[in-house]
Design a protein around this motif. Structure first.
Motif, short mmCIF file in Angstrom:
data_model
loop_
_atom_site.label_atom_id
_atom_site.label_comp_id
_atom_site.label_asym_id
_atom_site.label_seq_id
_atom_site.Cartn_x
_atom_site.Cartn_y
_atom_site.Cartn_z
N ALA A 1 -4.45 -3.99 -6.66
CA ALA A 1 -3.42 -3.74 -7.67
C ALA A 1 -2.94 -2.28 -7.61
CB ALA A 1 -3.95 -4.06 -9.07
N LEU A 2 -3.87 -1.37 -7.39
CA LEU A 2 -3.50 0.04 -7.25
C LEU A 2 -2.62 0.24 -6.02
CD1 LEU A 2 -3.84 3.00 -8.14
CD2 LEU A 2 -5.82 3.08 -6.63
N PHE A 3 -3.00 -0.38 -4.91
CA PHE A 3 -2.23 -0.28 -3.67
C PHE A 3 -0.80 -0.79 -3.88
CE2 PHE A 3 -0.76 -2.41 0.22
CZ PHE A 3 -0.76 -1.34 1.10
N VAL A 4 -0.66 -1.95 -4.49
CA VAL A 4 0.66 -2.54 -4.70
C VAL A 4 1.51 -1.66 -5.63
CG1 VAL A 4 1.85 -4.51 -5.76
CG2 VAL A 4 -0.06 -4.90 -4.20
N ASN A 5 0.89 -1.17 -6.70
CA ASN A 5 1.64 -0.31 -7.64
C ASN A 5 2.08 0.99 -7.00
OD1 ASN A 5 1.82 -1.82 -10.06
ND2 ASN A 5 -0.38 -1.56 -10.32
N VAL A 6 1.22 1.60 -6.19
CA VAL A 6 1.60 2.82 -5.51
C VAL A 6 2.76 2.55 -4.55
CG1 VAL A 6 0.82 4.50 -3.77
CG2 VAL A 6 -0.59 4.04 -5.77
N TYR B 1 2.68 7.08 2.30
CA TYR B 1 2.03 5.90 1.72
C TYR B 1 0.52 5.99 1.89
CZ TYR B 1 6.49 3.39 1.38
OH TYR B 1 7.75 3.00 1.05
N ILE B 2 0.09 6.28 3.09
CA ILE B 2 -1.34 6.29 3.39
C ILE B 2 -2.06 7.36 2.57
CG2 ILE B 2 -3.05 6.72 5.20
CD1 ILE B 2 -1.02 5.44 7.18
N VAL B 3 -1.53 8.57 2.57
CA VAL B 3 -2.17 9.66 1.83
C VAL B 3 -2.20 9.37 0.33
CG1 VAL B 3 -1.92 12.10 1.17
CG2 VAL B 3 -1.68 11.42 3.56
N THR B 4 -1.12 8.86 -0.20
CA THR B 4 -1.05 8.57 -1.64
C THR B 4 -2.03 7.48 -2.04
OG1 THR B 4 1.30 9.15 -1.58
CG2 THR B 4 0.51 7.99 -3.53
N VAL B 5 -2.13 6.44 -1.25
CA VAL B 5 -3.07 5.35 -1.56
C VAL B 5 -4.51 5.83 -1.46
CG1 VAL B 5 -3.94 3.13 -0.75
CG2 VAL B 5 -1.51 3.46 -1.01
N VAL B 6 -4.82 6.60 -0.44
CA VAL B 6 -6.19 7.11 -0.27
C VAL B 6 -6.56 8.05 -1.41
CG1 VAL B 6 -7.66 8.57 1.17
CG2 VAL B 6 -6.28 6.79 2.22
N VAL B 7 -5.69 8.97 -1.75
CA VAL B 7 -5.96 9.91 -2.84
C VAL B 7 -6.10 9.17 -4.18
CG1 VAL B 7 -4.97 11.81 -4.19
CG2 VAL B 7 -4.95 11.90 -1.69
N ALA B 8 -5.23 8.24 -4.45
CA ALA B 8 -5.32 7.48 -5.71
C ALA B 8 -6.62 6.67 -5.77
CB ALA B 8 -4.12 6.55 -5.84
N ASN B 9 -7.05 6.09 -4.65
CA ASN B 9 -8.30 5.34 -4.63
C ASN B 9 -9.50 6.25 -4.85
OD1 ASN B 9 -8.41 2.44 -4.32
ND2 ASN B 9 -7.11 2.75 -2.54
N VAL B 10 -9.49 7.42 -4.26
CA VAL B 10 -10.62 8.35 -4.44
C VAL B 10 -10.68 8.84 -5.89
CG1 VAL B 10 -11.49 10.64 -3.82
CG2 VAL B 10 -10.73 9.06 -2.04
N ILE B 11 -9.54 9.15 -6.47
CA ILE B 11 -9.52 9.63 -7.85
C ILE B 11 -9.95 8.54 -8.83
CG2 ILE B 11 -7.99 10.40 -9.72
CD1 ILE B 11 -6.42 11.96 -7.57
#
Length: 126
Positions: free
Chosen positions: A68-73, A89-99
């Motif tokens: 869900a986080l991936f799709v929303n990002v 896309y890749i950096v934003t998804v990785v950073v959001a997942n880590v946070i």
């Protein structure tokens, strides 16, 4: 919202039986023993580990949170940033997942215990 309401108890990761005792030993952003659930409630003594390896099923909920986080990002980046480069896309998804990892792990276990733990709220316990 009352102090012992279902939503408030789930939000604060309280015991499903008494809705007073804490499910976790450490705060959400303490990366030491991040997702370790107490074996028994510190208030009512309810068993928070109904069976061995009970919380492995919470991995499915955590996976759903991550998807869900991936799709929303992806949607937000497409709408507000007009289809940026792949690396964005890749950096934003990785950073959001880590946070958000501590929240996703913790609340997947909370949802799993409340949904499948068979501990019913007893107002006399609080």
């Amino acid at each position: 919202m009352s102090q012992n309401s279902l939503g408030n108890a789930m939000l604060h990761a309280k015991c499903p039986k008494c809705r007073t005792g804490n499910m976790f030993n450490v705060p959400v952003y303490s990366f030491r023993k991040l997702s370790e659930v107490r074996h028994h409630c510190d208030h009512c003594g309810a068993n928070l580990h109904p069976e061995p390896d009970f919380y492995y099923g919470a991995l499915y909920i955590s996976y759903a949170f991550s998807v869900a986080l991936f799709v929303n990002v992806m949607i937000i980046l497409n709408i507000f940033f007009n289809d940026p480069d792949l690396w964005v896309y890749i950096v934003t998804v990785v950073v959001a997942n880590v946070i958000l990892l501590p929240f996703m792990q913790r609340y997947s276990k909370v949802l799993y215990l409340y949904g499948l733990g068979k501990l019913k709220y007893n107002p006399n316990q609080s």
